[in-house]
Structures are given as C-alpha cells and as structure tokens.
Design an enzyme around this catalytic site. Structure first.
Site, PDB file in Angstrom:
ATOM      1  N   GLY A  40       0.797  -1.223   0.000  1.00  0.00           N
ATOM      2  CA  GLY A  40       0.000   0.000   0.000  1.00  0.00           C
ATOM      3  C   GLY A  40       0.825   1.266   0.000  1.00  0.00           C
ATOM      4  O   GLY A  40       0.296   2.369   0.119  1.00  0.00           O
ATOM      5  N   HIS A  41       2.137   1.139  -0.086  1.00  0.00           N
ATOM      6  CA  HIS A  41       2.996   2.334  -0.015  1.00  0.00           C
ATOM      7  C   HIS A  41       4.003   2.276  -1.151  1.00  0.00           C
ATOM      8  O   HIS A  41       5.156   1.911  -0.944  1.00  0.00           O
ATOM      9  CB  HIS A  41       3.705   2.384   1.341  1.00  0.00           C
ATOM     10  CG  HIS A  41       4.387   3.696   1.626  1.00  0.00           C
ATOM     11  ND1 HIS A  41       5.610   4.037   1.098  1.00  0.00           N
ATOM     12  CD2 HIS A  41       4.001   4.752   2.376  1.00  0.00           C
ATOM     13  CE1 HIS A  41       5.965   5.241   1.528  1.00  0.00           C
ATOM     14  NE2 HIS A  41       5.008   5.701   2.306  1.00  0.00           N
TER      15      HIS A  41
END
Lengths: 85, 135
Positions: free
Chosen positions: B44-45
């Site tokens: 998610g990053h």
C-alpha cells in the site's frame, strides 16, 4: 558571574536549544530538573555529552549526575573540581 | 554471524534487520536489510509504486542500534525516546540492499544517543540521530 559559571550557562542554553534565554535568566541555585528549569532525562543526556565535549569532564553515573545537576552552581563546582590540576 | 532473532525480540513482519556485518557493542554497528517485493507495507505504499516508508528507515536504524547492547534484548524494555535531525534524501526501493550504520554518541541513565545512516550503494538515503531508552 564567574567565567566558568557563564560558560556553563551558555553551554546549557546551546545544548538544550533554550532559544531566547540568556545566561542571566538562569538562576544559580535553581534546580535544573523538576521545578527549576524543568529539564527531563533526555536533556540530562544532552548535558552529560555537552559537559564532556566542552569541559572534558565525564559524569560517570546517575549518582554523580544527581550531585552535579542540583543547580547551575553545583554543576559549576562539579566541573571546577574535576578539571583541577 | 550474529543470531538476529536471538538478540532482537522483533519478528515478521517487523523484524527489519537481516544481517549484522560489524559489531562493537557500545560503539558501532553495521547491519544490512534487503528490501524485497514481499514486504507487506509495500503493498500500500504505494500501489504500483512501492517504496519504503521513511519512518521504517528510522526503525531499521533503531533495530540495528539494538546490537550496540551487548546482551539479548528479549527481556529488556527498550524504547525509541527521540528522533532528531532526520533527513530523507532518497527513497529505498524493492531490490535495494540497505546498509544500516549506527554509532553511539554516548549514554547516561539508561538513555543512549545514536547517530545513524542508511545507505545504498554509497548513496545516502537517510541520516538521523536517535535516542533510545532502556528501562
């Protein structure tokens, strides 16, 4: 104010980034921790490192710290005592 | 070769040191972390553009700093107490072999000050001063 005491106060202001504070605003007898300047354990470490760097005096343990950090006067005396000779 | 899980209490997915290359307790540690595509936080990053969050670079330095302590940290209460002068100069990506270098600046009353740098192929990615408190 003695020359050493002034240097101690300047070191405190510089190491702890007490911006806007001048040496004559720090009372000689005021406790450094708790009620006086209100410093904490992180500040204590900064002071220990600063004293070693600026004055070449090592504060070995908490017992020595307790004595040295009582007040600016106590700290000045501690440094004077340990830089003799 | 240092036994990492025997020294640090951290475990997957939060054990962020893979190898200890050099170690002089109380003085200096050089460790390594290989960033893989499987790192859970990369999902998610960011989506489609994975890069290691800067705060995790600081955590890597803190964990590497754990090896400055001579004994195992399994039963020790040890915490990050402060972060000063943190700079993130370039991101770390999957595939990067990160070199984590920490040196002790001094200690007093259970508190230690460390200087750390994360580098990758001689590029400096992150530098910071960390304060670690041991109760």
């Amino acid at each position: 104010m003695s020359d050493l005491k002034l240097r101690v106060k300047e070191m405190i202001i510089e190491r702890l980034k007490l911006e806007g504070m001048t040496p004559d605003q720090i009372e000689d007898q005021a406790p450094l921790f708790g009620d006086g300047l209100g410093l904490d354990s992180i500040d204590a470490l900064e002071l220990v490192l600063g004293i070693e760097q600026v004055f070449g005096v090592k504060i070995e343990d908490e017992a020595a710290g307790l004595k040295a950090f009582k007040s600016v006067q106590a700290l000045t005396d501690f440094i004077a005592e340990h830089t003799k000779g | 070769m240092t036994d990492i899980p025997a020294h640090l209490p951290h475990r997957y997915p939060f054990l962020l040191v893979d190898r200890v290359l050099e170690r002089e307790p109380g003085v200096r540690v050089v460790a390594e972390k290989l960033v893989t595509n499987g790192e859970p936080y990369l999902q998610g990053h960011f989506e489609g553009r994975p890069l290691v969050p800067g705060v995790l670079l600081l955590e890597m330095l803190a964990q590497a700093g754990g090896f400055l302590e001579a004994g195992t940290l399994h039963d020790a209460a040890i915490f990050l107490a402060g972060v000063k002068d943190a700079r993130f100069r370039a991101p770390a990506f999957p595939g990067d072999r990160l070199r984590l270098e920490v040196t002790s600046e001094g200690a007093f009353a259970g508190l230690m000050k460390l200087k750390g740098a994360v580098t990758c192929e001689d590029r400096e990615l992150c530098t910071a001063t960390l304060l670690v408190k041991r109760l």
